[in-house]
Design an enzyme around this catalytic site. Structure first.
Site, PDB file in Angstrom:
ATOM      1  CD  GLN A 260      -6.559  -6.471  -3.779  1.00 18.28           C
ATOM      2  OE1 GLN A 260      -6.813  -7.273  -2.895  1.00 18.28           O
ATOM      3  NE2 GLN A 260      -5.738  -5.452  -3.611  1.00 18.28           N
TER       4      GLN A 260
ATOM      5  CG  ASP B 244      -1.726  -1.206   1.474  1.00 15.85           C
ATOM      6  OD1 ASP B 244      -1.284  -2.279   1.035  1.00 15.85           O
ATOM      7  OD2 ASP B 244      -2.801  -1.124   2.079  1.00 15.85           O
TER       8      ASP B 244
ATOM      9  CD  GLU C 112      -4.390 -10.134  -0.463  1.00 16.59           C
ATOM     10  OE1 GLU C 112      -5.343 -10.191   0.339  1.00 16.59           O
ATOM     11  OE2 GLU C 112      -3.317  -9.551  -0.208  1.00 16.59           O
TER      12      GLU C 112
HETATM   13  C1  BGC Z   1      -5.593  -6.276   0.314  1.00 15.02           C
HETATM   14  C2  BGC Z   1      -4.115  -6.023   0.107  1.00 15.02           C
HETATM   15  C3  BGC Z   1      -3.684  -4.892   1.017  1.00 15.02           C
HETATM   16  C4  BGC Z   1      -4.059  -5.175   2.456  1.00 15.02           C
HETATM   17  C5  BGC Z   1      -3.736  -4.019   3.382  1.00 15.02           C
HETATM   18  C6  BGC Z   1      -5.865  -6.553   1.781  1.00 15.02           C
HETATM   19  O1  BGC Z   1      -7.225  -6.736   1.982  1.00 15.02           O
HETATM   20  O2  BGC Z   1      -6.024  -7.379  -0.453  1.00 15.02           O
HETATM   21  O3  BGC Z   1      -3.874  -5.684  -1.238  1.00 15.02           O
HETATM   22  O4  BGC Z   1      -2.318  -4.707   0.910  1.00 15.02           O
HETATM   23  O5  BGC Z   1      -5.449  -5.408   2.530  1.00 15.02           O
HETATM   24  O6  BGC Z   1      -4.419  -2.873   3.000  1.00 15.02           O
END
Ligand code: BGC
Length: 759
Positions: A577, A337, A476
């Site tokens: 996402q 992030d 994910e």
């Molecule tokens: C997301 C990741 C992100 C993390 C922290 C997760 O739910 O899939 O991309 O880095 O949250 O924000």
């Protein structure tokens, strides 16, 4: 002072206490203080955090951002009635966070259960001028009859991270009959925290101190006449350290001296100083919009405010947590992030801060090298989640499945390796925007070489080419796949950048070059089909598609996991996402506008947007494709993640990446800022709601001001700048105006205002 907006908590509501405690949290990049009310509520989570102050409570735990002893709570008793808006009657309510100076204020008229009205006004801030400083004031006015008031406040070390204690009390003291001090140590004895607080009352009171049960408290009792106002002023100084250069006694004494000086200065002057520091932030960073939706300006101020409040600009040994300094979600860990969603704001507003964020990774290279080595790869494999030390902090297991009692393994630390290339991408982006050769020669090149070395070792010989197997891309919901397009393209970019910068800085190494050339010519980069759609990975397109509308209607809540196991989700075309769309966003020079549009059209219906990192990126790519109406809709949905009506969306802290994406959506979406082949591009297109957009921009050694009214772009630059405007290369010096019509009629295939505009 600039005329900034305010964020409002519309009404007292027990359900949204924690959401507003997060979104209205005060902060200065050094500390964050949740906007919990002075009085307690059972549902309310208090929180005060210091950037970089983590502690691991047990061998099977990961490090957590420590929730510090509370200093904002005040027990208020009015004629024997504990002040609580769950009893009596709230006759009026106003609560605001003023972005101009960072002050959180509340004004309430409360009728006690016995029927007497009181006005209570409180205000607080965390100083941007003196980072360890916070201050509060509470004023109480009996409105009907004289009142008997009891106040109790101090330093309350009964706070925990969801029940987990991280600090031991080393000592508590009262100095000069009004200054309280608590000295605490993390249980592993690596860090020390000293909290010093003084309270002053504007009227004489009976006062005493108590220190027991991990609380040191100052008690006041007094009678106040009708219409008179008593004000409690509390000044707080919070310091911590890892080194032991000074003795504990000297360290604590220094804190006492600092606090005493601040307490003498007083709340109003301290706030003015902090406001002046905020003023500089606004001048460097503020986006201004004229919009028929006033909440758009609030969202932009909200974003810049939190992006500043969450960023430890003072200390490159720490970085930005996924919830900033506003809550304990994700245990305060640092993810991709930071480099991908938060760094762009700093890069184009305060590039020295972006440099500090990259230096955090550089300082933590040894943990990344160690992780790569333990897994049998060369180079640096950065942890998916990191804290203070740079070692992997991702919990091994996710939440327990309460039906089976089994815990699901978290696969991200094992396979979400794209973070390595994300960091390299950010290094290149930093250099392109700053041309900071000193950084690149030292930290930048080291990061690029180490990360590139990782990818060269990570790739596998298969199918007569190099492939990258068993990864998780940004999406994910799709785990352990081969040739995730995002990962492969970004890894390629990582290695190519290492080669290019080694050549540029005379650091060629024949063995590296040979290896890199082999990698760059043989790595499989998933190809677009005839429509332009790039397969997300080797198997994605062969998986079944299901109707996601009911899950998309609850985006962010992961409701799909109530109906399907993760393993089942993995076997369908379901994205959590942006993934290929994310790739289109990050490497704009590699994809045509038609390919971006094709991927957006193909993947968006398959994307639930269960991550707060998703919608804004879709919005930016939509804007680049000329679909401003969808871009605006995505942007507004992104804003709603923290500022929407869901009372629980941000209970555990704001969504830092989504906050960065509010800024990015405006600058990289609507203003069309892109960096392609190292060149700055602008192509503003305003949503139908907006009449004007203006913002400051740093590019190399120039400070620019960009202002667009839908027809004319006004550029004002401190140094001559070459950039591409609506597809046409121009030179700008001083202040110049450009008519959009002159560009848009002459340029084919670049941004057109007509293209899908929602006007
Ligand atoms: C997301 C990741 C992100 C993390 C922290 C997760 O739910 O899939 O991309 O880095 O949250 O924000």
């Amino acid at each position: 002072m600039l005329n900034l907006s305010v964020l409002t908590d519309p009404a007292f509501c027990p359900h949204s206490l924690n959401k507003f405690a997060s979104v209205m949290a005060c902060g200065n990049g050094y500390m964050g203080i949740r906007a919990a009310h002075e009085e307690d509520y059972t549902q309310q989570t208090r929180g005060m955090y210091l950037a970089g102050l983590y502690h691991r409570a047990g061998r099977n735990e990961t490090s957590e951002l420590v929730n510090l002893p509370d200093v904002m709570g005040i027990d208020i008793e009015l004629d024997g009635n504990p002040f609580s808006l769950m009893s009596g009657e709230c006759l009026s309510w106003q609560r605001e966070l003023a972005f101009a100076n960072g002050e959180l204020t509340r004004s309430v008229v409360w009728r006690t259960p016995a029927g007497k009205r009181y006005r209570l006004e409180s205000r607080r801030f965390a100083s941007l001028d003196q980072l360890p400083l916070a201050a509060l004031q509470l004023s109480i006015t009996p409105l009907d009859e004289a009142g008997h008031i009891l106040l109790k406040t101090g330093i309350d070390a009964t706070q925990t991270n969801s029940g987990r204690q991280h600090l031991d009390e080393a000592s508590v003291r009262v100095f000069d009959e009004h200054v309280m001090q608590g000295v605490y140590e993390t249980q592993d004895r690596t860090s020390e925290v000293v909290i010093t607080a003084s309270c002053r009352l504007s009227m004489l009171s009976e006062s005493c101190f108590t220190a027991k049960n991990r609380q040191i408290l100052n008690h006041h009792a007094l009678n106040v006449a009708t219409g008179d106002t008593v004000t409690l002023e509390k000044v707080i100084w919070v310091t911590h350290r890892r080194d032991r250069a000074l003795s504990q006694a000297t360290f604590a004494r220094n804190a006492l001296a600092e606090l005493t000086a601040c307490a003498t200065t007083g709340y109003t002057s301290l706030l003015e100083r902090s406001a002046r520091a905020w003023d500089r932030v606004w001048r460097d960073c503020r986006l201004t919009v004229t919009s028929s939706a006033p909440e758009d300006q609030i969202a932009m101020d909200y974003a810049v405010w939190h992006l500043t409040a969450m960023t430890p600009a003072h200390d490159e040994r720490c970085s930005i947590a996924a919830k900033g300094l506003t809550g304990e979600g994700y245990k305060g860990h640092v993810f991709w992030d930071t480099e991908i969603f938060l760094l762009p704001f700093h890069l184009f507003s305060r590039p020295d801060v972006a440099r500090g964020l990259l230096r955090y990774r550089w300082l933590n290279l040894s943990g990344a090298r160690e992780k790569a080595r333990r897994n049998g790869w060369p180079g640096a494999l950065f942890p998916w989640e990191s804290a203070a030390s740079g070692q992997e902090e991702t919990p091994e297991f996710a939440a327990i499945n309460i039906r089976t009692g089994m815990r699901q393994k978290v696969a991200s630390a094992l396979a979400e390796h794209h973070i390595v290339a994300d960091i390299a991408w950010a290094v290149v982006a930093y250099w392109q925007a700053t041309q900071d050769d000193a950084f690149m020669r030292n930290e930048g090149l080291t990061l690029l070489i180490e990360t590139a070395t990782f990818w060269m070792g990570r790739a596998t010989e298969a199918n007569g080419r190099l492939e990258i197997h068993d990864v998780i891309g940004p999406d994910e919901y799709t785990e352990h796949v081969n040739n995730n397009a995002y990962t492969n393209y970004l890894a390629w970019h990582n290695v190519a950048s290492a080669v290019a910068f080694m050549a540029r800085f005379g650091r060629e190494d024949p063995a590296f070059s040979q290896n890199a050339t082999r990698f760059l010519t043989r790595l499989w980069l998933p190809r677009a089909d005839e429509d332009g759609v790039i397969p997300q990975d080797d198997t994605f397109l062969s998986k079944p598609v299901i109707d996601l509308s009911r899950y998309k209607a609850h985006a962010g809540k992961q409701t799909i996991l109530l109906d399907y196991s993760r393993a089942e989700v993995n076997e369908m075309q379901i994205l959590k996402q942006a993934d290929v769309v994310m790739l289109n966003y990050l490497l704009p020079e590699r994809f045509t506008r038609e390919q971006c549009a094709a991927n957006l059209a193909f993947y968006e219906p398959r994307t639930i947007h269960d991550s707060s990192l998703s919608k804004a990126i879709h919005g930016i790519v939509a804007a680049r494709c000329g679909d401003i109406a969808s871009a605006y809709a995505f942007w507004r949905d992104g804003v709603a993640i923290d500022l929407g009506s869901d009372p629980h969306s941000s209970d555990e802290g704001i969504h830092a990446a989504a906050t960065g994406a509010i800024w990015s959506g405006v600058v990289q979406g609507f203003a069309g800022l892109q960096v392609m082949e190292g060149e700055l591009h602008l192509a503003p297109q305003l949503p139908a709601h907006w009449q004007t957009l203006a913002f400051p921009l740093r590019w190399r050694n120039a400070r620019l001001r960009v202002a667009f009214d839908g027809e004319t772009l006004n550029l004002d630059t401190s140094e001559p700048v070459t950039l591409t405007l609506w597809g046409k290369r121009i030179q700008v010096s001083g202040q110049q105006k450009f008519a959009a019509a002159d560009f848009l009629t002459s340029v084919n295939g670049t941004a057109t205002r007509e293209g899908g505009d929602d006007a």
